[in-house]
Design a protein around this motif. Structure first.
Motif, PDB file in Angstrom:
ATOM      1  N   SER A  63      31.006  47.887  35.170  1.00  0.00           N
ATOM      2  CA  SER A  63      32.424  47.508  35.118  1.00  0.00           C
ATOM      3  C   SER A  63      33.341  48.719  35.226  1.00  0.00           C
ATOM      4  O   SER A  63      34.334  48.699  35.955  1.00  0.00           O
ATOM      5  N   LYS A  67      35.882  49.641  38.260  1.00  0.00           N
ATOM      6  CA  LYS A  67      37.308  49.882  38.016  1.00  0.00           C
ATOM      7  C   LYS A  67      37.738  51.213  38.636  1.00  0.00           C
ATOM      8  O   LYS A  67      38.827  51.317  39.195  1.00  0.00           O
ATOM      9  N   GLN A  73      37.477  45.366  37.525  1.00  0.00           N
ATOM     10  CA  GLN A  73      36.089  45.365  37.073  1.00  0.00           C
ATOM     11  C   GLN A  73      35.222  44.422  37.912  1.00  0.00           C
ATOM     12  O   GLN A  73      34.602  43.503  37.400  1.00  0.00           O
ATOM     13  N   TRP A  75      32.206  44.368  39.034  1.00  0.00           N
ATOM     14  CA  TRP A  75      30.876  44.966  38.915  1.00  0.00           C
ATOM     15  C   TRP A  75      29.828  44.250  39.749  1.00  0.00           C
ATOM     16  O   TRP A  75      28.864  44.857  40.197  1.00  0.00           O
TER      17      TRP A  75
END
Length: 107
Positions: A63, A67, A73, A75
């Motif tokens: 995450s 970012k 985020q 991911w």
């Protein structure tokens, strides 16, 4: 049946010793892993895929890496691009070189 003699334990000594060896202290050890892989993408050069790499550092998670590259985020995009080396998105290790796919959501 009273017995006036009591056992004499006045010279008995006790003690405890551990059989475990003293463990070394590695708290001040530092390491750094650098990739020798060429970073592709960016400007210039033919055949650029727009893909970057990132070397995981201690404390990183997908995450926070997402970012850093995407501003959000996201991911799962990084996880999907690295399934060849990641079985679990929560188990990345320092020193791993992850592929960072281009952000398709950029305007």
């Amino acid at each position: 049946m009273s017995n006036d003699k009591k056992p004499d334990f006045s010279n008995v000594q006790g003690g405890v010793q551990s059989t475990e060896q003293v463990k070394p202290d590695f708290s001040n050890v530092e390491s750094k892993v650098a990739s020798t892989e060429d970073i592709t993408g960016g400007e210039g050069g033919g055949g650029s895929t727009g893909q970057q790499t990132y070397t995981v550092e201690k404390g990183d998670n997908l995450s926070t890496i997402a970012k850093q590259f995407y501003g959000r985020q996201d991911w799962k995009r990084i996880y999907d691009a690295n399934r060849d080396q990641l079985d679990n998105p929560d188990r990345i290790k320092p020193g791993q070189v992850l592929k960072i796919p281009q952000d398709d959501a950029q305007d």
